[in-house]
Design a protein around this motif. Structure first.
Motif, PDB file in Angstrom:
ATOM      1  N   LYS A   6      -1.498  -0.190 -47.720  1.00  0.00           N
ATOM      2  CA  LYS A   6      -2.528   0.636 -47.063  1.00  0.00           C
ATOM      3  C   LYS A   6      -3.461   1.261 -48.101  1.00  0.00           C
ATOM      4  CE  LYS A   6      -1.558   2.819 -42.624  1.00  0.00           C
ATOM      5  NZ  LYS A   6      -0.651   3.828 -42.040  1.00  0.00           N
ATOM      6  N   ASP A   7      -2.836   1.780 -49.180  1.00  0.00           N
ATOM      7  CA  ASP A   7      -3.638   2.368 -50.262  1.00  0.00           C
ATOM      8  C   ASP A   7      -4.622   1.348 -50.802  1.00  0.00           C
ATOM      9  OD1 ASP A   7      -0.847   4.233 -51.597  1.00  0.00           O
ATOM     10  OD2 ASP A   7      -2.343   4.759 -50.072  1.00  0.00           O
ATOM     11  N   LEU A   8      -4.105   0.142 -50.996  1.00  0.00           N
ATOM     12  CA  LEU A   8      -4.921  -0.916 -51.569  1.00  0.00           C
ATOM     13  C   LEU A   8      -6.092  -1.244 -50.650  1.00  0.00           C
ATOM     14  CD1 LEU A   8      -3.675  -1.914 -54.242  1.00  0.00           C
ATOM     15  CD2 LEU A   8      -3.729  -4.187 -53.208  1.00  0.00           C
ATOM     16  N   LEU A   9      -5.776  -1.352 -49.375  1.00  0.00           N
ATOM     17  CA  LEU A   9      -6.809  -1.670 -48.385  1.00  0.00           C
ATOM     18  C   LEU A   9      -7.885  -0.598 -48.411  1.00  0.00           C
ATOM     19  CD1 LEU A   9      -7.367  -3.793 -46.194  1.00  0.00           C
ATOM     20  CD2 LEU A   9      -6.535  -2.139 -44.526  1.00  0.00           C
ATOM     21  N   PHE A  10      -7.436   0.661 -48.461  1.00  0.00           N
ATOM     22  CA  PHE A  10      -8.371   1.789 -48.508  1.00  0.00           C
ATOM     23  C   PHE A  10      -9.292   1.669 -49.720  1.00  0.00           C
ATOM     24  CE2 PHE A  10     -10.042   5.822 -47.670  1.00  0.00           C
ATOM     25  CZ  PHE A  10     -10.044   6.563 -48.837  1.00  0.00           C
ATOM     26  N   LEU A  11      -8.691   1.346 -50.841  1.00  0.00           N
ATOM     27  CA  LEU A  11      -9.461   1.216 -52.071  1.00  0.00           C
ATOM     28  C   LEU A  11     -10.514   0.121 -51.952  1.00  0.00           C
ATOM     29  CD1 LEU A  11      -8.429   3.019 -54.495  1.00  0.00           C
ATOM     30  CD2 LEU A  11      -8.214   0.848 -55.699  1.00  0.00           C
ATOM     31  N   VAL A  12     -10.090  -1.000 -51.378  1.00  0.00           N
ATOM     32  CA  VAL A  12     -11.005  -2.133 -51.223  1.00  0.00           C
ATOM     33  C   VAL A  12     -12.181  -1.734 -50.335  1.00  0.00           C
ATOM     34  CG1 VAL A  12     -11.265  -4.412 -50.168  1.00  0.00           C
ATOM     35  CG2 VAL A  12      -9.315  -3.939 -51.648  1.00  0.00           C
ATOM     36  N   ILE A  13     -11.874  -1.012 -49.267  1.00  0.00           N
ATOM     37  CA  ILE A  13     -12.938  -0.598 -48.345  1.00  0.00           C
ATOM     38  C   ILE A  13     -13.902   0.348 -49.047  1.00  0.00           C
ATOM     39  CG2 ILE A  13     -13.429   0.758 -46.265  1.00  0.00           C
ATOM     40  CD1 ILE A  13     -10.887  -0.483 -45.055  1.00  0.00           C
ATOM     41  N   VAL A  14     -13.366   1.302 -49.787  1.00  0.00           N
ATOM     42  CA  VAL A  14     -14.222   2.253 -50.506  1.00  0.00           C
ATOM     43  C   VAL A  14     -15.149   1.508 -51.459  1.00  0.00           C
ATOM     44  CG1 VAL A  14     -14.233   4.057 -52.267  1.00  0.00           C
ATOM     45  CG2 VAL A  14     -12.703   4.237 -50.305  1.00  0.00           C
ATOM     46  N   CYS A  15     -14.585   0.553 -52.171  1.00  0.00           N
ATOM     47  CA  CYS A  15     -15.396  -0.216 -53.112  1.00  0.00           C
ATOM     48  C   CYS A  15     -16.486  -1.000 -52.387  1.00  0.00           C
ATOM     49  CB  CYS A  15     -14.522  -1.199 -53.898  1.00  0.00           C
ATOM     50  SG  CYS A  15     -13.528  -0.373 -55.150  1.00  0.00           S
TER      51      CYS A  15
END
Ligand code: HEC
Ligand code: HEC
Length: 91
Positions: A6-15
């Motif tokens: 989930k953290d990773l997904l969040f990071l990808v979206i932010v980027c």
């Protein structure tokens, strides 16, 4: 500390959002009216009248087919200052 999916997904979206914002704002790169000796008079007219229309009257004295030419693919150019912003002048 471990990253969950989930953290990773969040990071990808932010980027992705950041990249998009940069891309979109990058579209606004139409050259500004330079604040140099040639264009100083235009800045003076702008400061005095506060009118883009009034200021634009001076442009075509130099920017025309004989003198400072436009690029061949220049868009319709009746209102210079709608597209070419003026620099912020410290006063
Ligand atoms: C006295 C002549 C003169 C007048 C009046 C003038 N320009 Fe220019 N302009 C130039 C010349 C010469 C250049 C190319 C050299 C330079 O960048 O200064 C130029 C360059 C530019 C550029 C390109 C700058 C860049 O970053 O490449 C823009 C945009 C521009 N003028 C807009 C305007 C607008 C809008 C007006 C009217 C408000 C105007 N000019 C009035 C002479 C003039
Ligand atoms: C509809 C928007 C629009 C209007 C109106 C407009 N321009 Fe432009 N102009 C552009 C775009 C887009 C370019 C090419 C991209 C850039 O400036 O980097 C350009 C390029 C130029 C350049 C060449 C900049 C360079 O690359 O050296 C000059 C000079 C210029 N315009 C002057 C004017 C003047 C003077 C007027 C008014 C008579 C005017 N423009 C009106 C959008 C506009």
């Amino acid at each position: 500390m471990k990253f969950s999916r989930k953290d990773l997904l969040f990071l990808v979206i932010v980027c992705a959002v950041l990249a998009l914002v940069i891309l979109v704002s990058g579209e606004e790169t139409t050259r500004k009216v330079p604040y140099d000796a040639l264009h100083r008079p235009a800045y003076d007219v702008m400061a005095k009248t506060g009118s883009k229309r009034e200021t634009e009257k001076g442009c075509e004295g130099c920017h025309n087919d004989q003198q400072v030419r436009f690029p061949p693919d220049h868009p319709p150019k009746n209102r210079c200052l709608f597209c070419h912003k003026m620099e912020r002048v410290p006063r």
